[in-house]
Design an enzyme around this catalytic site. Structure first.
Site, mmCIF file in Angstrom:
data_model
loop_
_atom_site.group_PDB
_atom_site.id
_atom_site.type_symbol
_atom_site.label_atom_id
_atom_site.label_comp_id
_atom_site.label_asym_id
_atom_site.label_seq_id
_atom_site.Cartn_x
_atom_site.Cartn_y
_atom_site.Cartn_z
ATOM 1 N N ASP A 10 0.878 -1.168 0.000
ATOM 2 C CA ASP A 10 0.000 0.000 0.000
ATOM 3 C C ASP A 10 0.925 1.231 0.000
ATOM 4 O OD1 ASP A 10 -2.323 1.705 0.559
ATOM 5 O OD2 ASP A 10 -1.508 1.812 2.584
ATOM 6 N N ASP A 12 -0.198 5.155 0.929
ATOM 7 C CA ASP A 12 -0.508 6.097 2.021
ATOM 8 C C ASP A 12 -0.406 5.403 3.381
ATOM 9 O OD1 ASP A 12 -0.948 8.307 0.504
ATOM 10 O OD2 ASP A 12 -3.025 8.600 1.072
ATOM 11 N N ARG A 19 -0.914 11.111 2.014
ATOM 12 C CA ARG A 19 -0.864 12.140 0.971
ATOM 13 C C ARG A 19 0.453 12.912 0.961
ATOM 14 N NH1 ARG A 19 -1.390 12.027 -2.923
ATOM 15 N NH2 ARG A 19 -1.909 14.115 -3.596
ATOM 16 N N ARG A 115 -12.804 8.190 -9.749
ATOM 17 C CA ARG A 115 -11.563 7.647 -10.280
ATOM 18 C C ARG A 115 -11.901 6.432 -11.132
ATOM 19 N NH1 ARG A 115 -8.277 7.689 -4.488
ATOM 20 N NH2 ARG A 115 -8.313 9.960 -4.184
ATOM 21 N N ARG A 126 -11.683 16.877 -0.316
ATOM 22 C CA ARG A 126 -10.285 16.683 -0.678
ATOM 23 C C ARG A 126 -9.556 18.004 -0.888
ATOM 24 N NH1 ARG A 126 -9.036 11.611 -0.841
ATOM 25 N NH2 ARG A 126 -6.936 12.267 -1.392
ATOM 26 N N ARG A 133 -6.979 18.170 7.394
ATOM 27 C CA ARG A 133 -6.955 16.719 7.211
ATOM 28 C C ARG A 133 -6.658 16.016 8.530
ATOM 29 N NH1 ARG A 133 -5.446 12.733 3.361
ATOM 30 N NH2 ARG A 133 -5.668 14.272 1.697
ATOM 31 N N SER A 169 -11.121 9.713 3.907
ATOM 32 C CA SER A 169 -12.062 9.329 2.855
ATOM 33 C C SER A 169 -12.594 7.910 2.972
ATOM 34 C CB SER A 169 -11.398 9.515 1.486
ATOM 35 O OG SER A 169 -10.240 8.701 1.390
ATOM 36 N N ASP A 171 -13.527 4.726 0.184
ATOM 37 C CA ASP A 171 -13.451 4.223 -1.182
ATOM 38 C C ASP A 171 -14.699 3.395 -1.474
ATOM 39 O OD1 ASP A 171 -10.949 5.345 -1.552
ATOM 40 O OD2 ASP A 171 -9.862 3.507 -1.040
ATOM 41 N N ASP A 197 -1.523 -0.407 6.015
ATOM 42 C CA ASP A 197 -1.872 0.220 7.299
ATOM 43 C C ASP A 197 -3.362 0.173 7.587
ATOM 44 O OD1 ASP A 197 -2.523 2.139 5.284
ATOM 45 O OD2 ASP A 197 -2.491 3.722 6.802
#
Length: 238
Positions: A10, A12, A19, A115, A126, A133, A169, A171, A197
């Site tokens: 992964d 992030d 980010r 996306r 975002r 954040r 966020s 997904d 993570d």
């Protein structure tokens, strides 16, 4: 005959701060590791964001990069596979309504990001600053907003999965189109070693971690941050 190991990462919170960009020294170590071990990246982010985070050297050092939770696959900086799924008007309106009624203490813009093969949704937006954040992330740890919103999305749309990703966020994607797709692609050739993570239930690394565990395909490391990943890779080299 024992299979060669493939290392799946992964990004992030695993190779980089959320980010953020990859640490320069870790980047050098990772590229050296990838020169002698098959390495793959898998992330909920799209190609431009990933390129920005890890840089071209790390991107090219990996055999393949799975973007958008596996909906898009890149090899040698060329897209080789892509999903054509797009969100319905009903889903987008539902998410807009959630963002409007959320008790999130700070709201900015860009609540919905479409996306390839998925939607990334955030009630703080975002467009938030790094400070906003991190504030939202701490607030969400207390309120569990994303966890409950994800459950509500799955209840409303039974053909979709919604999972917590990153710091701010959720997904959202068709059932089955998750990070476990990389295991299906690699399991016959390799023993899998996965670093993530968000491997616990409700996280976007969970489907891949569970497939590796249930299928006895290798092992998974649940990491706290990129520094833990760095130390684990040193052990893998021994």
């Amino acid at each position: 005959m024992k299979k060669e190991k493939a290392y799946i990462f992964d990004i992030d919170g695993t190779l980089t701060p959320s980010r953020g960009t990859m640490n320069d020294e870790f980047k050098k170590e990772f590229i050296e590791f990838a020169s002698t071990h098959p390495c793959y990246l898998i992330t909920g982010s799209d190609h431009p964001k990933t390129f920005e985070q890890v840089g071209p050297d790390v991107y090219d050092a990996c055999k393949q990069v799975y973007q958008c939770n596996g909906a898009e696959v890149w090899e040698a900086n060329r897209r080789v596979r892509s999903s054509n799924w797009t969100p319905t008007h009903e889903l987008k309106q539902y998410l807009k309504n959630i963002a409007h009624h959320s008790r999130c203490p700070t709201k900015t813009d860009k609540f919905i990001e479409v996306r390839t093969g998925m939607v990334n949704f955030s009630t703080v937006g975002r467009a938030c600053t790094q400070e906003q954040r991190e504030y939202y992330y701490r607030w969400d740890l207390t309120t569990q907003e994303r966890k409950y919103l994800a459950q509500g999305i799955e209840k409303k749309f039974d053909d979709l999965n919604a999972v917590v990703g990153g710091q701010i966020s959720i997904d959202i994607y068709p059932k089955g189109m998750n990070k476990s797709v990389i295991a299906n692609d690699l399991k016959d050739e390799y023993e899998l070693v996965f670093f993530g993570d968000k491997t616990l239930h409700g996280g976007n690394d969970y489907p891949l971690a569970m497939m590796i565990y249930l299928g006895e395909l290798g092992r998974t490391y649940q990491v706290e941050d990129w520094e833990e990943t760095r130390e684990l890779l040193k052990e893998e080299k021994k």
